[in-house]
Every structure is written in structure tokens, then in C-alpha cells.
Design an enzyme around this catalytic site. Structure first.
Site, PDB file in Angstrom:
ATOM      1  N   HIS A   1       3.213  -1.470  -9.258  1.00 18.15           N
ATOM      2  CA  HIS A   1       3.244  -0.501  -8.163  1.00 18.15           C
ATOM      3  C   HIS A   1       2.279  -0.947  -7.067  1.00 18.15           C
ATOM      4  CE1 HIS A   1      -0.151   0.556 -10.720  1.00 18.15           C
ATOM      5  NE2 HIS A   1      -0.735   0.912  -9.588  1.00 18.15           N
TER       6      HIS A   1
ATOM      7  N   HIS B   1      -0.465  -4.311  -1.711  1.00 17.69           N
ATOM      8  CA  HIS B   1      -0.117  -5.362  -2.664  1.00 17.69           C
ATOM      9  C   HIS B   1       0.247  -4.721  -3.998  1.00 17.69           C
ATOM     10  CE1 HIS B   1      -4.279  -4.478  -3.771  1.00 17.69           C
ATOM     11  NE2 HIS B   1      -3.978  -4.957  -4.967  1.00 17.69           N
TER      12      HIS B   1
END
Length: 180
Positions: free
Chosen positions: A38, A120
Site C-alpha cells: 500500500h 511510495h
């Protein structure tokens, strides 16, 4: 409970993530299960259970238009020779979304982030990288630095509980907010 705000990566990207991780199979890294990879928008840390409802309500005020993002480009924190985290980059309007999340949570006086926000998705943690494998690792990073994983629509954020186990973290969605 240990909580954070995240954007989940869609299921159709999971096989591609697993494929990228497999390229590092010669290294003894701690890989994140592709099904739970995630983008962490905000780590809140240990929060009393009675505060979760208030935090959920605050997140309902997050204001950002849904946007498309490209997932790809491999990198590391802090730098290749001393890598601690291997990540996939994410383009798109994450700055605006992050800013709105920060604003909605400002009444809770949470700890400030130690580093500037960078969208990220963590793929692996590097506990140890033997000197003799360092050059192979850096070469592989170079080969994969522009890798494309896919695109996705960012139209929700989730407040998640993280339970740490010896097999890795277990995440549970406590609250979901549709943005836009």
C-alpha cells in the site's frame, strides 16, 4: 492500537509486484506480502481505541479530487549502498491528498513526519546486505529503476490497524473514506 492512513494498491497489480519481488530472491530481504502492499499517507502510531471514531470522522473531511496514478520506478531509502527499504514510486496528486489528510488530522496533535512526504509502496525491508552481494544488488536496482507496474485510480483512503506478528503485519481496515 497501531494505526495509519493508506491507499491500497488494486488486486490486479499484486502479481506484478510479486514478480518484481522475485527478482530479489537471491537476497535475504523481508518482503511485504504483495496482497497488502500500500501507499502510507500518514502513520499515526499508537492511538487509544476511544480516539478511532474521532479520527475516522476527521478523515471524512479530507478534500481531494480522485486522480489516476502510475505505479512504477524502483528505488530505495536512504541510498543504494545503504538500502533499508526497497520501494515502488507512485505519480499523481498525492501531495494534495497528503496535505488534506494532514489538515484533517491537525486537531489530534500527532507526531510530525520525520521526512518529507514521498508517495511510495514498500516492497521489502533490507536487514542485511553482505558486501559481496552489494554490487549485484546495485546493478539489479539500476535495471529495475524505470520498471512500470501499472496505473490505478486513487478514489479512497483507509484508516488501518496494524498488528505486528512474527509472520509479518496483519492489517485491518477500520474506516474507508471515498474522496472527491
Amino acid at each position: 492500537m497501531r494505526v495509519f492512513v493508506a491507499v491500497d494498491l488494486p488486486e490486479e497489480l499484486h502479481p506484478r509486484i510479486a514478480d518484481i519481488q522475485s527478482k530479489f530472491s537471491d537476497f535475504k530481504f523481508k518482503f511485504v506480502n504483495p496482497d497488502i502492499v500500500h501507499i502510507t499517507m500518514k502513520f499515526l502510531g499508537e492511538i487509544p481505541e476511544e480516539e478511532i471514531e474521532n479520527i475516522s470522522k476527521a478523515l471524512d473531511s479530507v478534500s481531494c479530487e480522485p486522480f489516476e496514478t502510475s505505479v512504477g520506478g524502483l528505488g530505495v531509502f536512504p541510498k543504494p549502498r545503504f538500502a533499508k527499504v526497497i520501494w515502488l514510486g507512485c505519480g499523481g496528486d498525492f501531495e494534495q491528498l497528503h496535505k488534506s489528510i494532514e489538515e484533517s488530522l491537525s486537531p489530534f496533535q500527532l507526531a510530525k513526519d520525520l521526512h518529507p512526504f514521498s508517495a511510495h509502496a514498500t516492497l521489502a525491508r533490507v536487514k542485511y546486505l553482505p558486501k559481496k552481494k552489494k554490487e549485484d544488488f546495485i546493478q539489479l536496482l539500476e535495471e529495475l529503476k524505470d520498471i512500470e507496474v501499472g496505473t490505478m485510480q486513487v478514489d479512497s483512503i483507509k484508516l488501518k490497524k496494524s498488528t505486528l506478528t512474527p509472520e509479518g503485519p496483519v492489517y485491518e481496515t477500520l474506516h474507508e473514506v471515498k474522496i472527491g
